[in-house]
Write an enzyme that holds these catalytic residues in place. Structure first.
Site, short mmCIF file in Angstrom:
data_model
loop_
_atom_site.label_atom_id
_atom_site.label_comp_id
_atom_site.label_asym_id
_atom_site.label_seq_id
_atom_site.Cartn_x
_atom_site.Cartn_y
_atom_site.Cartn_z
N SER A 104 0.83 -1.20 0.00
CA SER A 104 0.00 0.00 0.00
C SER A 104 0.88 1.26 0.00
O SER A 104 1.70 1.43 -0.89
CB SER A 104 -0.97 -0.06 1.19
OG SER A 104 -2.03 0.83 1.03
N ASP A 143 -10.13 -4.06 -5.09
CA ASP A 143 -9.35 -3.04 -4.40
C ASP A 143 -9.38 -1.76 -5.24
O ASP A 143 -9.09 -1.82 -6.43
CB ASP A 143 -7.91 -3.54 -4.24
CG ASP A 143 -7.01 -2.62 -3.43
OD1 ASP A 143 -7.41 -1.48 -3.16
OD2 ASP A 143 -5.89 -3.05 -3.10
N HIS A 159 -7.91 -5.38 -0.53
CA HIS A 159 -6.74 -4.64 -0.04
C HIS A 159 -6.42 -5.14 1.37
O HIS A 159 -7.32 -5.24 2.21
CB HIS A 159 -7.08 -3.15 -0.02
CG HIS A 159 -5.89 -2.27 0.18
ND1 HIS A 159 -5.07 -1.88 -0.85
CD2 HIS A 159 -5.38 -1.70 1.30
CE1 HIS A 159 -4.12 -1.11 -0.39
NE2 HIS A 159 -4.27 -0.98 0.92
#
Length: 292
Positions: free
Chosen positions: A149, A244, A274
């Site tokens: 991320s 996601d 995610h």
């Protein structure tokens, strides 16, 4: 698999104030964590970087001597959440699966510390570890970057910066459900805008807090998606989750690397959300994706 992650994520993105959001993130990550397995040596220390100390946590296979490969790990959390504890299960997992030393970086967070604070911390740690490889018992020619991320964004930024400004040579990059500073107008930001934990609105907010200064908005180190030259970057393993909002950032990054002749493996985890690495303790599918 994803049902458990979905339930856990109901608290992950809660809170109105920054402090509340960080507490919610810690509670979420702890709810999915498992104790560290035996066979690891783990220690915390600080590394001096331009006037302050950056905390790191170092994971090493116990009873293994000699210079090992090293993974420098940057955690996720939208650049405003996360610490050495919240990212612990992901970091120890890297060492357990690869046998490499993992160094997890507790970089400074927004909104108190906008760009380039987090980047400077990670670059400073990378430079220090490379220069002191013998002290860390690592092989300085085998340092890989890993990030999930927001951490993937930082890893991509580091790859560009070290290539362009003569930093330590990076052996490989592992970029997991990453953001890379796109305009967030691709299909995944619309298809997966709500209902899967991380929202598109939150992604916009995180980037705004990261780059409040308009001068950084056009800087390809701050927004790797804007780079015009992706050649000569380290071999890459890029993973996206299908469900996601940031899925397409991974697709874009992998395709830009491939088009520039960089060795890249792209994997899209089907029906995954995610943050699915955190579900590997509770779900067989997430565990298989993690181990792949």
């Amino acid at each position: 698999d994803m049902r458990i992650l979905t339930e856990a994520q109901k608290i992950a993105y809660g809170g109105r104030t920054v402090r509340e959001q960080r507490l919610a993130w810690s509670a979420y990550t702890q709810s999915l964590a498992q104790p560290r397995p035996p066979g690891l040596s783990v220690r915390d220390m600080t590394i001096p970087v331009s006037g302050h100390d950056v905390p790191v946590r170092i994971y090493r296979p116990a009873d293994v001597t000699g210079a090992l490969p090293c993974i420098l790990y940057m955690h996720g959390g939208g650049f405003m959440k996360g610490d050495l504890d919240s990212s612990d299960p992901i970091a120890w997992g890297f060492t357990r699966e690869t046998g490499a030393v993992t160094i997890s970086v507790d970089y400074r967070l927004t909104p108190e510390h906008p760009w380039p604070a987090a980047f400077d911390d990670c670059l400073g740690v990378l430079t220090y570890v490379h220069a002191n490889a013998r002290r860390f018992e690592i092989n300085p020619t085998r340092i890989a970057l890993a990030g999930d991320s927001a951490g993937g964004h930082l890893a991509a930024s580091l790859c560009l910066a070290t290539r362009d400004h003569g930093g330590p040579r990076i052996a490989a990059q592992a970029i997991i459900y990453t953001v890379i500073g796109t305009d967030m107008d691709s299909a995944s930001y619309q298809e997966n805008a709500v209902g899967y934990g991380l929202t598109t609105e939150a992604c916009h907010q995180y980037l705004k807090l990261l780059l409040p200064d308009s001068a950084h908005q056009s800087d390809p180190i701050a927004r790797p998606a804007l780079a015009t030259d992706f050649s000569g970057l380290p071999p890459a393993y890029v993973v996206s989750a299908e469900l996601d909002p940031v899925r397409d950032d991974g697709r874009v990054y992998a395709s830009k690397l491939a088009a520039a002749g960089v060795e890249v493996t792209y994997h899209e985890a089907k029906a995954m959300l995610h943050g699915f690495m955190r579900a590997r303790f509770t779900g067989a599918t997430a565990r298989a994706e993690y181990e792949a």
